[in-house]
Design an enzyme around this catalytic site. Structure first.
Site, PDB file in Angstrom:
ATOM      1  N   GLY A  15      45.975  30.029  44.978  1.00 43.68           N
ATOM      2  CA  GLY A  15      46.871  31.178  44.904  1.00 43.68           C
ATOM      3  C   GLY A  15      48.140  31.023  45.726  1.00 43.68           C
ATOM      4  O   GLY A  15      48.785  29.962  45.746  1.00 43.68           O
ATOM      5  N   ILE A  16      48.505  32.077  46.438  1.00 46.68           N
ATOM      6  CA  ILE A  16      49.736  32.083  47.231  1.00 46.68           C
ATOM      7  C   ILE A  16      49.683  30.974  48.293  1.00 46.68           C
ATOM      8  O   ILE A  16      50.672  30.275  48.521  1.00 46.68           O
ATOM      9  CB  ILE A  16      49.934  33.471  47.892  1.00 46.68           C
ATOM     10  CG1 ILE A  16      50.195  34.524  46.810  1.00 46.68           C
ATOM     11  CG2 ILE A  16      51.059  33.438  48.917  1.00 46.68           C
ATOM     12  CD1 ILE A  16      50.198  35.970  47.311  1.00 46.68           C
ATOM     13  N   ALA A  85      44.920  33.662  54.494  1.00 42.95           N
ATOM     14  CA  ALA A  85      43.602  33.937  53.900  1.00 42.95           C
ATOM     15  C   ALA A  85      43.358  35.439  53.827  1.00 42.95           C
ATOM     16  O   ALA A  85      43.616  36.163  54.794  1.00 42.95           O
ATOM     17  CB  ALA A  85      42.507  33.275  54.732  1.00 42.95           C
ATOM     18  N   ILE A  87      40.931  38.697  51.544  1.00 43.01           N
ATOM     19  CA  ILE A  87      39.998  39.097  50.480  1.00 43.01           C
ATOM     20  C   ILE A  87      40.150  40.601  50.207  1.00 43.01           C
ATOM     21  O   ILE A  87      40.712  41.331  51.027  1.00 43.01           O
ATOM     22  CB  ILE A  87      38.518  38.803  50.853  1.00 43.01           C
ATOM     23  CG1 ILE A  87      38.127  39.541  52.156  1.00 43.01           C
ATOM     24  CG2 ILE A  87      38.274  37.312  50.987  1.00 43.01           C
ATOM     25  CD1 ILE A  87      36.630  39.532  52.440  1.00 43.01           C
ATOM     26  N   ASP A  90      37.199  46.237  46.986  1.00 43.35           N
ATOM     27  CA  ASP A  90      37.753  47.548  46.666  1.00 43.35           C
ATOM     28  C   ASP A  90      36.685  48.582  46.295  1.00 43.35           C
ATOM     29  O   ASP A  90      35.637  48.255  45.730  1.00 43.35           O
ATOM     30  CB  ASP A  90      38.724  47.421  45.474  1.00 43.35           C
ATOM     31  CG  ASP A  90      39.963  46.594  45.818  1.00 43.35           C
ATOM     32  OD1 ASP A  90      40.134  46.245  46.997  1.00 43.35           O
ATOM     33  OD2 ASP A  90      40.747  46.314  44.899  1.00 43.35           O
ATOM     34  N   GLN A 143      46.888  52.382  49.312  1.00 36.94           N
ATOM     35  CA  GLN A 143      46.502  52.219  47.897  1.00 36.94           C
ATOM     36  C   GLN A 143      45.110  52.776  47.675  1.00 36.94           C
ATOM     37  O   GLN A 143      44.191  52.479  48.438  1.00 36.94           O
ATOM     38  CB  GLN A 143      46.548  50.724  47.529  1.00 36.94           C
ATOM     39  CG  GLN A 143      46.169  50.396  46.108  1.00 36.94           C
ATOM     40  CD  GLN A 143      47.023  51.123  45.092  1.00 36.94           C
ATOM     41  OE1 GLN A 143      46.621  52.156  44.564  1.00 36.94           O
ATOM     42  NE2 GLN A 143      48.217  50.598  44.807  1.00 36.94           N
ATOM     43  N   TYR A 149      41.335  47.247  52.918  1.00 41.19           N
ATOM     44  CA  TYR A 149      42.402  46.244  52.748  1.00 41.19           C
ATOM     45  C   TYR A 149      43.734  46.743  53.318  1.00 41.19           C
ATOM     46  O   TYR A 149      44.410  46.036  54.067  1.00 41.19           O
ATOM     47  CB  TYR A 149      42.519  45.934  51.255  1.00 41.19           C
ATOM     48  CG  TYR A 149      43.540  44.875  50.890  1.00 41.19           C
ATOM     49  CD1 TYR A 149      43.216  43.516  50.961  1.00 41.19           C
ATOM     50  CD2 TYR A 149      44.813  45.226  50.449  1.00 41.19           C
ATOM     51  CE1 TYR A 149      44.145  42.548  50.601  1.00 41.19           C
ATOM     52  CE2 TYR A 149      45.742  44.262  50.091  1.00 41.19           C
ATOM     53  CZ  TYR A 149      45.398  42.918  50.168  1.00 41.19           C
ATOM     54  OH  TYR A 149      46.331  41.961  49.815  1.00 41.19           O
ATOM     55  N   PRO A 179      54.059  40.726  50.240  1.00 43.23           N
ATOM     56  CA  PRO A 179      54.226  40.559  48.795  1.00 43.23           C
ATOM     57  C   PRO A 179      53.863  41.828  48.041  1.00 43.23           C
ATOM     58  O   PRO A 179      53.012  42.609  48.484  1.00 43.23           O
ATOM     59  CB  PRO A 179      53.220  39.452  48.430  1.00 43.23           C
ATOM     60  CG  PRO A 179      52.747  38.868  49.731  1.00 43.23           C
ATOM     61  CD  PRO A 179      52.908  39.953  50.743  1.00 43.23           C
TER      62      PRO A 179
HETATM   63  P1  NDP Z   1      43.275  34.366  46.328  1.00 48.59           P
HETATM   64  O1  NDP Z   1      42.069  35.216  46.175  1.00 48.59           O
HETATM   65  O2  NDP Z   1      43.871  33.725  45.135  1.00 48.59           O
HETATM   66  O3  NDP Z   1      42.990  33.228  47.429  1.00 48.59           O
HETATM   67  C1  NDP Z   1      42.473  33.607  48.679  1.00 48.59           C
HETATM   68  C2  NDP Z   1      42.449  32.393  49.573  1.00 48.59           C
HETATM   69  O4  NDP Z   1      41.925  32.798  50.841  1.00 48.59           O
HETATM   70  C3  NDP Z   1      41.543  31.300  49.054  1.00 48.59           C
HETATM   71  O5  NDP Z   1      42.112  30.044  49.368  1.00 48.59           O
HETATM   72  C4  NDP Z   1      40.258  31.502  49.859  1.00 48.59           C
HETATM   73  O6  NDP Z   1      39.499  30.309  50.055  1.00 48.59           O
HETATM   74  C5  NDP Z   1      40.836  31.947  51.177  1.00 48.59           C
HETATM   75  N1  NDP Z   1      39.873  32.671  51.985  1.00 48.59           N
HETATM   76  C6  NDP Z   1      39.244  33.844  51.690  1.00 48.59           C
HETATM   77  N2  NDP Z   1      38.394  34.169  52.672  1.00 48.59           N
HETATM   78  C7  NDP Z   1      38.488  33.182  53.608  1.00 48.59           C
HETATM   79  C8  NDP Z   1      37.855  32.931  54.853  1.00 48.59           C
HETATM   80  N3  NDP Z   1      36.939  33.777  55.360  1.00 48.59           N
HETATM   81  N4  NDP Z   1      38.197  31.811  55.534  1.00 48.59           N
HETATM   82  C9  NDP Z   1      39.121  30.948  55.042  1.00 48.59           C
HETATM   83  N5  NDP Z   1      39.744  31.113  53.872  1.00 48.59           N
HETATM   84  C10 NDP Z   1      39.422  32.231  53.171  1.00 48.59           C
HETATM   85  O7  NDP Z   1      44.337  35.282  47.095  1.00 48.59           O
HETATM   86  P2  NDP Z   1      45.927  35.373  46.929  1.00 48.59           P
HETATM   87  O8  NDP Z   1      46.502  34.017  46.884  1.00 48.59           O
HETATM   88  O9  NDP Z   1      46.217  36.343  45.873  1.00 48.59           O
HETATM   89  O10 NDP Z   1      46.293  36.084  48.318  1.00 48.59           O
HETATM   90  C11 NDP Z   1      46.731  35.358  49.461  1.00 48.59           C
HETATM   91  C12 NDP Z   1      47.152  36.353  50.508  1.00 48.59           C
HETATM   92  O11 NDP Z   1      48.201  37.171  49.993  1.00 48.59           O
HETATM   93  C13 NDP Z   1      46.050  37.310  50.944  1.00 48.59           C
HETATM   94  O12 NDP Z   1      46.156  37.576  52.317  1.00 48.59           O
HETATM   95  C14 NDP Z   1      46.341  38.554  50.140  1.00 48.59           C
HETATM   96  O13 NDP Z   1      45.839  39.700  50.759  1.00 48.59           O
HETATM   97  C15 NDP Z   1      47.858  38.530  50.119  1.00 48.59           C
HETATM   98  N6  NDP Z   1      48.449  39.296  49.035  1.00 48.59           N
HETATM   99  C16 NDP Z   1      48.183  38.992  47.727  1.00 48.59           C
HETATM  100  C17 NDP Z   1      48.765  39.737  46.712  1.00 48.59           C
HETATM  101  C18 NDP Z   1      48.520  39.457  45.268  1.00 48.59           C
HETATM  102  O14 NDP Z   1      49.002  40.239  44.445  1.00 48.59           O
HETATM  103  N7  NDP Z   1      47.851  38.391  44.887  1.00 48.59           N
HETATM  104  C19 NDP Z   1      49.660  40.849  47.020  1.00 48.59           C
HETATM  105  C20 NDP Z   1      49.892  41.056  48.419  1.00 48.59           C
HETATM  106  C21 NDP Z   1      49.302  40.304  49.381  1.00 48.59           C
HETATM  107  P3  NDP Z   1      38.476  29.758  48.901  1.00 48.59           P
HETATM  108  O15 NDP Z   1      39.356  29.096  47.880  1.00 48.59           O
HETATM  109  O16 NDP Z   1      37.586  28.801  49.599  1.00 48.59           O
HETATM  110  O17 NDP Z   1      37.765  30.951  48.361  1.00 48.59           O
END
Ligand code: NDP
Length: 242
Positions: A15-16, A85, A87, A90, A143, A149, A179
């Site tokens: 992701g991001i 990182a 999650i 919801d 939200q 969250y 974002p």
């Molecule tokens: P994704 O769900 O696509 O990816 C989440 C990432 O976080 C994965 O790489 C996951 O690892 C990692 N992760 C989750 N839990 C843990 C943990 N306990 N320890 C280490 N790594 C962890 O999320 P996004 O890319 O969408 O979001 C990235 C960030 O941006 C987040 O903080 C999210 O809240 C924020 N955000 C996202 C928005 C969106 O619309 N998508 C909007 C606003 C903010 P693994 O691959 O191993 O699961």
């Protein structure tokens, strides 16, 4: 500052976070991306990009401490930390159990504390550092169904401002990126009907792309961005204007 700066991106293989890691490696940083569970995706990402990957659950302080020690021994001191990182768990508040609450607090907020707390002393000692925290539009506005969250993402903004003050005379800048709705796996869990309603509320008329957030991070990480600290860079297609 060493010739090649070391950047650590939590959740940096999907992701991001993956877009951030990819941008930073192109900008000649040595990039280490942390992941939690999705090993296959992390290995694929490593093959495609040459980003170093490490498994580390950011919600566990001791695991983070071991990981940071290993990184510092193998690669040197970290000068850029991207706390990405995150999650979601919801549910309307009356249906939100304690597990849903604590899972989100432990990853999205305590995870930010854990990594920053472990890396901060070496940034202060070096007289240089960039900490970039990924917040969210939903931490700025609130939200429905995201009390957990939104609480973490709002808290990250307070944390950012306070650390910016503490790092200001020490060469360490601390900023947040907030974002709007971005096309990633996190959004994939949202039903199509709800997604259509979300897009209708975004003036630009589409979801954002992960790379559009990554470029904000690259900008804040740059040594030349030294007067920017304690700020929140919003990238949300004009959905929430602050
Ligand atoms: P994704 O769900 O696509 O990816 C989440 C990432 O976080 C994965 O790489 C996951 O690892 C990692 N992760 C989750 N839990 C843990 C943990 N306990 N320890 C280490 N790594 C962890 O999320 P996004 O890319 O969408 O979001 C990235 C960030 O941006 C987040 O903080 C999210 O809240 C924020 N955000 C996202 C928005 C969106 O619309 N998508 C909007 C606003 C903010 P693994 O691959 O191993 O699961």
């Amino acid at each position: 500052m060493p010739e090649k700066q070391i950047a650590l991106v939590s959740g940096g293989t999907r992701g991001i976070g993956a877009a951030i890691s990819a941008r930073l490696i192109k900008a000649e940083y040595e990039v280490i991306a942390l992941y939690n569970q999705n090993e296959e995706q992390a290995n694929n990402f490593k093959r495609e990009t040459n980003v170093h990957i490490l498994k580390c659950d950011v919600s566990h302080y001791d695991t983070c401490a071991d990981t940071i020690e290993n990184i510092q021994n193998e690669y040197g001191k970290i000068s850029v930390l991207v706390n990405n990182a995150g999650i979601t768990r919801d549910g309307f508040f009356h249906k939100m159990d304690r597990q849903m609450w604590s899972d989100v607090i432990n990853t999205n907020l305590n995870g930010v504390f854990n990594l920053t707390h472990l890396i901060w002393p070496s940034m202060i000692e070096n007289g240089y550092g960039r900490v970039i925290n990924i917040s969210s539009i939903n931490g700025q506005t609130g939200q429905m169904g995201q009390a957990n969250y939104s609480a973490t993402k709002a808290a990250v903004l307070g944390f950012t401002r306070t650390l910016a003050l503490e790092g200001a005379r020490r060469g360490v800048t601390v900023n947040a990126v907030a974002p709007g709705y971005i096309e990633t796996d996190m959004m994939a869990s949202i039903p199509e009907k709800v997604l259509d309603k979300i897009i209708a509320k975004i003036p630009i008329g589409r979801l954002g792309k992960a790379d559009e957030i990554a470029r904000c991070v690259e900008f804040l990480a740059d040594p030349a961005s030294s007067f920017i600290t304690g700020s929140t860079l919003t990238a949300n297609g004009a959905q929430h204007l602050v």
